[in-house]
Design a protein around this motif. Structure first.
Motif, mmCIF file in Angstrom:
data_model
loop_
_atom_site.group_PDB
_atom_site.id
_atom_site.type_symbol
_atom_site.label_atom_id
_atom_site.label_comp_id
_atom_site.label_asym_id
_atom_site.label_seq_id
_atom_site.Cartn_x
_atom_site.Cartn_y
_atom_site.Cartn_z
ATOM 1 N N GLY A 232 -9.487 10.068 27.850
ATOM 2 C CA GLY A 232 -9.091 11.347 28.418
ATOM 3 C C GLY A 232 -7.697 11.809 28.083
ATOM 4 N N ASP A 233 -6.771 11.536 28.954
ATOM 5 C CA ASP A 233 -5.437 12.114 28.935
ATOM 6 C C ASP A 233 -4.566 11.672 27.757
ATOM 7 N N HIS A 234 -4.698 10.478 27.273
ATOM 8 C CA HIS A 234 -3.892 9.913 26.172
ATOM 9 C C HIS A 234 -2.446 9.645 26.560
ATOM 10 N N GLN A 235 -2.136 9.740 27.833
ATOM 11 C CA GLN A 235 -0.823 9.382 28.355
ATOM 12 C C GLN A 235 -1.033 8.230 29.337
ATOM 13 N N TYR A 236 -0.023 7.372 29.470
ATOM 14 C CA TYR A 236 -0.163 6.193 30.312
ATOM 15 C C TYR A 236 -0.680 6.525 31.709
ATOM 16 N N GLU A 237 -0.048 7.485 32.374
ATOM 17 C CA GLU A 237 -0.430 7.808 33.755
ATOM 18 C C GLU A 237 -1.875 8.310 33.839
ATOM 19 N N GLY A 238 -2.302 9.116 32.867
ATOM 20 C CA GLY A 238 -3.673 9.616 32.862
ATOM 21 C C GLY A 238 -4.689 8.506 32.652
ATOM 22 N N VAL A 239 -4.396 7.607 31.717
ATOM 23 C CA VAL A 239 -5.292 6.473 31.462
ATOM 24 C C VAL A 239 -5.349 5.574 32.689
ATOM 25 N N LYS A 240 -4.187 5.340 33.289
ATOM 26 C CA LYS A 240 -4.117 4.503 34.498
ATOM 27 C C LYS A 240 -4.939 5.125 35.630
ATOM 28 N N THR A 241 -4.844 6.429 35.796
ATOM 29 C CA THR A 241 -5.612 7.127 36.835
ATOM 30 C C THR A 241 -7.111 6.998 36.576
ATOM 31 N N ASP A 242 -7.541 7.204 35.325
ATOM 32 C CA ASP A 242 -8.958 7.050 34.988
ATOM 33 C C ASP A 242 -9.421 5.629 35.284
ATOM 34 N N TRP A 243 -8.623 4.643 34.860
ATOM 35 C CA TRP A 243 -8.963 3.244 35.080
ATOM 36 C C TRP A 243 -9.080 2.949 36.580
ATOM 37 N N GLU A 244 -8.130 3.428 37.362
ATOM 38 C CA GLU A 244 -8.158 3.152 38.801
ATOM 39 C C GLU A 244 -9.341 3.823 39.496
ATOM 40 N N ALA A 245 -9.789 4.960 38.974
ATOM 41 C CA ALA A 245 -10.952 5.641 39.557
ATOM 42 C C ALA A 245 -12.250 4.943 39.169
ATOM 43 N N ILE A 246 -12.301 4.387 37.982
ATOM 44 C CA ILE A 246 -13.520 3.768 37.457
ATOM 45 C C ILE A 246 -13.662 2.312 37.912
ATOM 46 N N ARG A 247 -12.561 1.584 37.942
ATOM 47 C CA ARG A 247 -12.579 0.140 38.215
ATOM 48 C C ARG A 247 -13.396 -0.279 39.442
ATOM 49 N N PRO A 248 -13.290 0.392 40.584
ATOM 50 C CA PRO A 248 -14.059 -0.064 41.752
ATOM 51 C C PRO A 248 -15.584 0.059 41.578
ATOM 52 N N HIS A 249 -16.012 0.776 40.568
ATOM 53 C CA HIS A 249 -17.440 1.040 40.390
ATOM 54 C C HIS A 249 -18.051 0.248 39.236
ATOM 55 N N LEU A 250 -17.292 -0.716 38.707
ATOM 56 C CA LEU A 250 -17.787 -1.534 37.605
ATOM 57 C C LEU A 250 -18.638 -2.682 38.122
ATOM 58 N N ARG A 251 -19.655 -3.027 37.385
ATOM 59 C CA ARG A 251 -20.408 -4.242 37.711
ATOM 60 C C ARG A 251 -19.715 -5.406 37.017
ATOM 61 N N SER A 252 -19.977 -6.603 37.433
ATOM 62 C CA SER A 252 -19.418 -7.787 36.783
ATOM 63 C C SER A 252 -19.927 -7.832 35.341
ATOM 64 N N GLY A 253 -19.036 -8.013 34.383
ATOM 65 C CA GLY A 253 -19.428 -8.082 32.978
ATOM 66 C C GLY A 253 -19.459 -6.759 32.265
ATOM 67 N N SER A 254 -18.967 -5.699 32.906
ATOM 68 C CA SER A 254 -18.948 -4.372 32.275
ATOM 69 C C SER A 254 -18.078 -4.382 31.021
ATOM 70 N N LEU A 255 -18.374 -3.469 30.109
ATOM 71 C CA LEU A 255 -17.562 -3.267 28.918
ATOM 72 C C LEU A 255 -16.748 -1.993 29.122
ATOM 73 N N ILE A 256 -15.423 -2.105 28.951
ATOM 74 C CA ILE A 256 -14.536 -0.965 29.086
ATOM 75 C C ILE A 256 -13.861 -0.741 27.734
ATOM 76 N N ILE A 257 -13.944 0.482 27.237
ATOM 77 C CA ILE A 257 -13.335 0.834 25.962
ATOM 78 C C ILE A 257 -12.206 1.816 26.255
ATOM 79 N N PHE A 258 -11.012 1.488 25.785
ATOM 80 C CA PHE A 258 -9.871 2.390 25.916
ATOM 81 C C PHE A 258 -9.589 2.950 24.526
ATOM 82 N N HIS A 259 -9.442 4.264 24.429
ATOM 83 C CA HIS A 259 -9.148 4.897 23.144
ATOM 84 C C HIS A 259 -7.803 5.584 23.223
ATOM 85 N N ASP A 260 -6.961 5.329 22.273
ATOM 86 C CA ASP A 260 -5.584 5.813 22.172
ATOM 87 C C ASP A 260 -5.063 6.340 23.488
#
Length: 140
Positions: A112-140
């Motif tokens: 999404g945002d491509h800035q640290y704070e934006g990526v961190k916000t996306d990660w924090e919103a998504i993280r609680p909804h991950l199943r064990s063993g999920s694959l997370i891809i971060f792009h630039d």
């Protein structure tokens, strides 16, 4: 499922590197996810390619502040939710959580945002909804 990913990728003018996309495409094919989330899916190119591996009862959720014309006409073989906004906005985050409908995420592509704070916000919103063993891809 989409076997000729490169042709599809080129047709949809994806901006990511084709070699990296090929690697991820094959990795995702082996993972067999049920729930896919992508932030920063404005043109829907990678969204379409990666969500093509979902089973018929799968769920694909795209989140972006920009809604290009493909959003209005996009149809998929799986349930698809396109959420307009950013996950830093409480209203958008609530729509995202509602779209999950209690399901856990198997695969997330944070582009999404491509800035640290934006990526961190996306990660924090998504993280609680991950199943064990999920694959997370971060792009630039």
């Amino acid at each position: 499922m989409m076997e000729n990913w490169l042709k599809y990728f080129e047709e949809h003018r994806a901006e990511q590197c084709p070699i990296g996309t090929a690697f991820l495409f094959n990795l995702i094919k082996d993972l067999k996810p049920n729930v896919y989330v992508e932030t920063g899916c404005a043109h829907l190119a990678t969204f379409k390619v990666y969500s093509s591996h979902l089973p018929s009862d799968g769920l694909a959720i795209g989140v972006d502040i920009i809604c290009y014309p493909p959003w209005k006409t996009y149809q998929s073989e799986v349930k698809t939710e396109l959420v307009h906004g950013t996950l830093s906005n409480p209203s958008t985050k609530a729509k995202f959580i509602k779209a999950l409908n209690g399901r856990s995420i198997d695969l997330a592509f944070i582009d999404g945002d491509h800035q640290y704070e934006g990526v961190k916000t996306d990660w924090e919103a998504i993280r609680p909804h991950l199943r064990s063993g999920s694959l997370i891809i971060f792009h630039d």
